[in-house]
Design an enzyme around this catalytic site. Structure first.
Site, PDB file in Angstrom:
ATOM      1  CG  HIS A   1      -1.731   1.179   1.472  1.00  0.00           C
ATOM      2  ND1 HIS A   1      -3.109   1.169   1.419  1.00  0.00           N
ATOM      3  CD2 HIS A   1      -1.393   2.463   1.781  1.00  0.00           C
ATOM      4  CE1 HIS A   1      -3.575   2.376   1.681  1.00  0.00           C
ATOM      5  NE2 HIS A   1      -2.543   3.189   1.905  1.00  0.00           N
ATOM      6  CD  GLU A   2       1.871   3.732   3.637  1.00  0.00           C
ATOM      7  OE1 GLU A   2       2.297   4.824   3.222  1.00  0.00           O
ATOM      8  OE2 GLU A   2       0.721   3.599   4.096  1.00  0.00           O
TER       9      GLU A   2
ATOM     10  CG  HIS B   1       0.551   6.344  -0.662  1.00  0.00           C
ATOM     11  ND1 HIS B   1      -0.589   6.711  -1.357  1.00  0.00           N
ATOM     12  CD2 HIS B   1       0.115   5.808   0.515  1.00  0.00           C
ATOM     13  CE1 HIS B   1      -1.650   6.408  -0.627  1.00  0.00           C
ATOM     14  NE2 HIS B   1      -1.256   5.862   0.499  1.00  0.00           N
TER      15      HIS B   1
ATOM     16  CG  ASP C   1      -4.371   7.001   1.444  1.00  0.00           C
ATOM     17  OD1 ASP C   1      -4.320   5.826   1.028  1.00  0.00           O
ATOM     18  OD2 ASP C   1      -3.441   7.537   2.069  1.00  0.00           O
TER      19      ASP C   1
END
EC number: 3.4.24.39
Length: 371
Positions: A316-317, A320, A331
């Protein structure tokens, strides 16, 4: 868990998935109005336009108390880079303190300084707007049952650059952090070993390996299972699919090494971003990822469908980070029901859709093989 063996089988998974209903979503339930209340201070007035009480989760919305991306800031048609944090929150066992309750037609105000998360030292005219999705629960409940989309008005502001430059950045580096980060970049170091102890280093390296394999498997599944791709990303458009596959492949490459890459990874926090419920966060302006203490309470890799773990949090990170894939993910929504309710254009740009898709592929395979 025999992870490598499971993933080897995943490449052959092409069984169609059952259709999943959307979480209820209302595009007119929440109204957001922005007004200027200072040189770079913005007040957001959030109004419940419905006829029943709304219990609204604050995480990654315009009501978030952390320095998250609440608004988009443009100058001369070009977006001003965001310098704040993009966190992944722990979504299990939510408590009332993270919700704002609004009766019908009632409003709440939230004020924030856009200069704390954007460099506005150039001064001049800026256009500010907000859009997002608010997870909502019923009155006296913390179980998310629906989502309300919002689009604010456009706010035009004339900013004094000197005053804006005097505002302290929310995620400002200390001199020590500047030095550590500079040395890491010079050595092309992925994990900053000085931020780790033996246990956190082992966990982070394990998460990187699992993230790489999950992203690779999800990339294959995206091309082989159109029903599943439609379920998670709300489209089977060829261009959208190629963007998703390319992003997953980029995440797999970035996760494949602990000592090289385009991001810098910290096992612990020295910038104060590990607020309550934050598992990990990214500073996209620096291509930097930080694990928080509660990250290490997660299982390394879960069999539970759509649950959070260390591997998918790392995945997920990485979405970004603009150096991993540009444009980097936002998000817009958290959790399975909220993420599959996003329109396609936002689903393919939402970090949690990627984490959920990767987890869902693995979890569905366990169900498939065990049955």
């Amino acid at each position: 868990m025999q992870f490598v063996a499971v993933l080897a089988a995943l490449g052959a998974l092409v069984a169609p998935a059952a259709a999943y209903p959307h979480a209820p979503m209302n595009e007119t339930l929440v109204d957001v109005q922005l007004t200027a209340v200072g040189n770079t201070m913005v007040k957001a007035t959030i109004t419940n336009k419905g006829d029943s009480v709304l219990n609204m989760l604050q995480f990654n919305t315009i009501m978030d108390e952390n320095p998250t991306r609440k608004v988009m800031v443009f100058q001369d048609g070009v977006e001003v880079p965001f310098t704040g944090m993009m966190p992944r929150y722990l979504m299990s066992d939510l408590t009332e303190e993270f919700f704002t309750t609004l009766p019908p037609q009632a409003s709440v105000e939230h004020t924030f300084d856009i200069a704390a998360t954007h460099d506005l030292s150039a001064g001049g005219k800026y256009v500010i707007s907000a859009s997002g999705a608010v997870p909502t629960a019923e009155e006296h409940s913390t179980t998310i049952t629906s989502t309300a989309l919002y689009e604010s008005n456009e706010l035009h502001m004339e900013v004094d650059g000197v005053q804006a430059a005097a505002v302290e950045q929310a995620m400002n580096f200390t001199p020590e952090m500047q030095s550590i980060h500079a040395r890491a970049l010079e050595k092309r170091t992925k994990i900053v070993s000085g931020s780790c102890n033996q246990n956190t280093l082992r966990a982070t390296m394990n998460a990187l390996g699992n993230s790489a394999r999950l992203a690779q498997a999800a990339s294959r599944a995206a091309s082989q299972n159109p029903r599943k791709f439609q379920e998670y990303f709300r489209t089977n458009d060829a261009n959208a699919k190629q963007r998703v596959i390319a992003r997953l492949n980029s995440v797999a490459r970035e996760s494949s090494s602990a000592n090289a890459g385009v991001t810098t990874y910290y096992c612990s926090d020295t910038m104060g971003g590990c607020k309550p419920r934050v598992l990990a966060y990214t500073l996209p302006s620096r291509n930097l990822v930080v694990n928080c203490p509660i990250y290490y309470n997660l299982p390394p890799l879960t069999k539970q469908c759509h649950a959070q773990d260390q591997a998918t949090t790392t995945l997920h990170e990485f979405t970004h980070n603009p150096a991993v894939a540009s444009p980097h993910c936002q998000d817009y929504a958290y959790g399975y029901q909220q993420c599959i309710s996003l329109p396609a254009a936002k689903a393919v740009q939402n970090a949690d859709n990627y984490a959920l898709f990767a987890n869902g592929m693995l979890s569905n395979l366990f169900v498939f093989t065990l049955n």
